[in-house]
Design an enzyme around this catalytic site. Sequence first.
Site, PDB file in Angstrom:
ATOM      1  N   ASN A 316       0.840  -1.210   0.000  1.00 54.96           N
ATOM      2  CA  ASN A 316       0.000   0.000   0.000  1.00 54.96           C
ATOM      3  C   ASN A 316       0.873   1.256   0.000  1.00 54.96           C
ATOM      4  OD1 ASN A 316      -2.394   1.354  -0.132  1.00 54.96           O
ATOM      5  ND2 ASN A 316      -3.073   0.855   1.935  1.00 54.96           N
ATOM      6  N   HIS A 352      -9.518   3.488   8.526  1.00 54.26           N
ATOM      7  CA  HIS A 352      -9.943   2.171   8.070  1.00 54.26           C
ATOM      8  C   HIS A 352     -11.350   1.825   8.560  1.00 54.26           C
ATOM      9  CE1 HIS A 352      -5.754   1.259   6.875  1.00 54.26           C
ATOM     10  NE2 HIS A 352      -6.316   0.350   6.105  1.00 54.26           N
TER      11      HIS A 352
END
Length: 466
Positions: A316, A352
Site C-alpha cells: 500500500n 480504516h
Amino acid sequence: MAAPLLAKLSESLGSPEPAVRLILSVLIGYPCALVYRRFLFHQPVTVLHLFHTLSGLALAAFNFGSQIYHSAVCVLVQFLMLRLMGRTVTAVLSSFIFQMVYLLAGYYFTATEEYDIKWTMPHCVLTLKLIGLSFDYYDGGKDPSQLNAEQQKAALPAVPTLLEVCGFAYFYGGFLVGPQFTLRSYLSLVAGQLTDSPGKPPNSIMPAMQRFGLGLLCLTIYAIFSPHYADSYFLTDEYEAQPFWYRCVFILLWAKVILYKYVSCWVIAEGVCILSGLGYNGVDQNGNHQWDACANMKVWLFETTPLFTGTISSFNINTNAWVARHVFKRLKFLGNKILSQVATLLFLAIWHGLHSGYIICFSMEFIIVNVEKQIQALVKDSPALTKLANSPFYPLIYAVQQFIHWLFMGYPLVPFCLFTYDKWLKVYSSIYFCGHLFFFAAYLVLPYLRKALVPKDPQQREKKQD
C-alpha cells in the site's frame, strides 16, 4: 440481463457478487485506458475530464447504484471549500473534518461484523484524495522555499475547476481501490505530458501487461487458497482443538494468503494507470523509462523481505506516502517523532473503520516495528551478532526470520480482519497472547542483551568489528 449473468458468474467462482463486480470494474479500466489512448489522447482537456468523470461514475453506479451521491456530495463540497475559503488553514481544517466525519458516519451507518464491499470502500480512497487536494492548494500559496520537494511537486498554483476536480476524483484507474495520486499528476496526464514519446501516447502497453499478468497470478493464488484459509475458521471449535503449533502456523499461512486479495487488486489497478500514462515516472539514472509512479506494491520485496518494516514499505505504498506527507511530516511541530508516529497510526486506524480491531492492529504494528528497530540496532552494534549474520549460517537464520516475520505479520492482521473484540479476543486467547508476550519479553530483554553484547567504548567496538 446483467444481474442474472453476474449472479451465475458469482456462483461459479464461489465469490460474493459485490466482489465480482469490483474486480470486473478494475479490469474495465483497461479498455477505458485503451479508448483514451486510441481516440482521446489529442482531444481538448475538457473532453478528457468528461470522459474520466463519466467513466468513473458509471463504474460507481455499476457497483453501488444510487449511493454514488455520497461521493458526488463530497466532491462538490470540497470544490466549494477551495473556491470560497481560499488558501487558508481554515479551509484545510474544514476539509479534513468534513471529509473524515462523512466517512466515519458512513462507517457507522453501514458497518457490519463482516467485510462488506459497499460505497464506503472507494469513499475512503476518495477521502484521502480530497483532503490531500486541500493541502496541495494551501501549499500552492506559499513561497517554494517554505516547501519540501514533495510539497513543491504537488502544490497547486491556481484553484482547480469543478470539472478538473471531478476528473481527478473519478479517474477510472484509481477511484475504486486506489492508488493515491495528486491533482498535479492528473493534470499532467490530461495535458499529454506523462509520456515517453512527446506528443504521442506512451509506450506503456508492455509494462502495463506485465503488471496485469502479475495481478492475475496473485488473484489466482488467492482464489485457489483462500477457501482453505477462511477468516471464519478462527472462530470454530475445530481450530481451537488443534495443537498450539498448528494454530500458529495457520495464522502464518492465512496471513500470506489473505494479503493476496489486496495485492492482486492494487497490481491490476496499477496496470491501468501505466496504460493510461499516469504511471509514468520519468527516466532513471541510466536513462531507462520508469512506470512506477502509481506503484502500490513492490511485489518482489513483499515476497522476499524478512523484515516487518520491509513488508510495510512494500505494501500500500501510495497510501503510506500520502499519510507520511500529509500527517506524519506535518506533525513536526509536536517536536516528538514517537508522538507523531502514534498520531499517524491512530489516524490510519480510524480511517480504516470504527471497529476495535483496527486500533489493535495498528498499535501492534507500532510495537513490532519499534522492537524490530531495536533488534537491528543491536545486531549492527554487536560485533558477535554482525559476524553471525554474515556467516554461512545466514540461510538458516533467514528461514527462522521469515517464520517469525510472517507469524507476527499475521498476528496483528487477526483483529484487522475479524473486526470486533469478541472475535479477535477469542483467537488471541486460543494462542495465549503469544505475540504480546513475545514482544513484551523482547522489550524487556533487549537492554540487557545490548549491555552484554555491545562494547561500551566506541573504539573497542570498532576494533572488535575489524
